[in-house]
Design an enzyme around this catalytic site. Structure first.
Site, short mmCIF file in Angstrom:
data_model
loop_
_atom_site.label_atom_id
_atom_site.label_comp_id
_atom_site.label_asym_id
_atom_site.label_seq_id
_atom_site.Cartn_x
_atom_site.Cartn_y
_atom_site.Cartn_z
N ASP A 8 0.79 -1.25 0.00
CA ASP A 8 0.00 0.00 0.00
C ASP A 8 0.83 1.31 0.00
O ASP A 8 0.52 2.23 0.77
CB ASP A 8 -0.97 0.01 1.19
CG ASP A 8 -1.99 -1.12 1.15
OD1 ASP A 8 -1.98 -1.91 0.19
OD2 ASP A 8 -2.80 -1.22 2.10
N LYS A 106 -7.13 -4.90 -3.07
CA LYS A 106 -7.87 -5.46 -1.94
C LYS A 106 -8.77 -4.38 -1.35
O LYS A 106 -8.52 -3.19 -1.54
CB LYS A 106 -6.89 -5.98 -0.87
CG LYS A 106 -5.98 -4.87 -0.33
CD LYS A 106 -4.96 -5.41 0.64
CE LYS A 106 -4.10 -4.30 1.18
NZ LYS A 106 -4.81 -3.29 1.97
N CYS A 151 -1.95 -2.91 7.65
CA CYS A 151 -1.87 -3.83 6.51
C CYS A 151 -0.60 -4.67 6.48
O CYS A 151 -0.64 -5.83 6.10
CB CYS A 151 -2.10 -3.07 5.21
SG CYS A 151 -3.82 -2.49 5.09
C1 VGL Z 1 -4.67 0.54 5.76
C2 VGL Z 1 -6.26 1.37 7.19
C3 VGL Z 1 -7.22 1.26 6.22
C4 VGL Z 1 -3.25 0.15 5.54
C5 VGL Z 1 -5.63 0.40 4.77
O1 VGL Z 1 -2.80 0.09 4.37
O2 VGL Z 1 -2.54 -0.11 6.54
N1 VGL Z 1 -4.99 1.00 6.96
N2 VGL Z 1 -6.90 0.79 5.01
#
Ligand code: VGL
Ligand code: ZN
Length: 197
Positions: A8, A106, A151
């Site tokens: 991410d 995702k 994540c």
């Molecule tokens: C994430 C919160 C919500 C992350 C993704 O990538 O850690 N955290 N969505």
């Protein structure tokens, strides 16, 4: 075979993003260098539809960082982030995406969040990453990216539970650190057998 999984590294998790992680942009150039040292490079991309159930704005009377009970368990509510096709959902422009063999998206199921690169937050619905790794003979994974306590943490623990040899390169991650979530994540990863390097 050893894969690098880059979690991410998207604009919304970098400074000025909708769910900014402090220092999120600082890790990008070292991650690019690291990519050359692995048999496979996998990127993940948080990829929510507008109005996703993990967004506080989708629940009347709720604020970001409140908790709610979902059918699959407790869920932290987030600011709107990583909405499909928006600039916030795009990878940080400095990330070398050309080196990626696979990009896993995702969080696209409106009713279920997905922190892990392996399973949605119901811990049952697979993303397909396990199948990719097994069919490519990959037994070791190294994880870097954002956010270390969400994540990266969930992905590392699922990878360890699936029997992969898992390392998290902590200096190439940054954390949200909400109510002690970083310390809890580090303890959970260590007890799952994840190497924190
Ligand atoms: C994430 C919160 C919500 C992350 C993704 O990538 O850690 N955290 N969505
Ligand atoms: Zn998300």
């Amino acid at each position: 075979m050893h894969a690098l999984i880059v979690i991410d590294v998207q604009n919304d998790f970098c400074p000025k993003g909708a769910l900014a992680v402090a220092g999120g942009n600082e890790i990008v150039s070292d991650i690019n260098v690291l990519m050359g040292q692995f048999d496979a490079v996998i990127l993940t991309q948080d990829w929510h539809p507008a109005g996703h159930s993990s967004f506080a704005a989708s629940h009347t009377g709720k604020d970001p960082y409140d908790m709610i009970e979902m059918p699959y368990g407790p869920q932290i509510l987030w600011p709107d982030h990583c909405i499909q096709g928006t600039a916030g959902a795009a990878f940080n422009s400095a990330l070398n995406t050309d080196q990626a063999d696979l990009i896993i998206r995702k969080g696209y199921n409106p009713a279920i969040d997905s922190y892990s690169a392996f399973f949605e937050n119901d811990h049952k619905t697979p993303t397909g990453l396990e199948g990719y790794l097994r069919t490519h003979g990959i037994t070791k994974v190294t994880l870097v990216g954002l956010a270390l306590d969400f994540c990266v943490n969930y992905s590392a623990i699922d990878a360890a539970k699936l029997g992969f040899d898992v390392t998290v390169r902590r200096e190439l991650c940054r954390a949200i650190d909400l109510n002690g979530s970083l310390a809890a994540a580090e303890a959970a990863m260590a007890s799952a057998g994840v190497t924190l390097a």
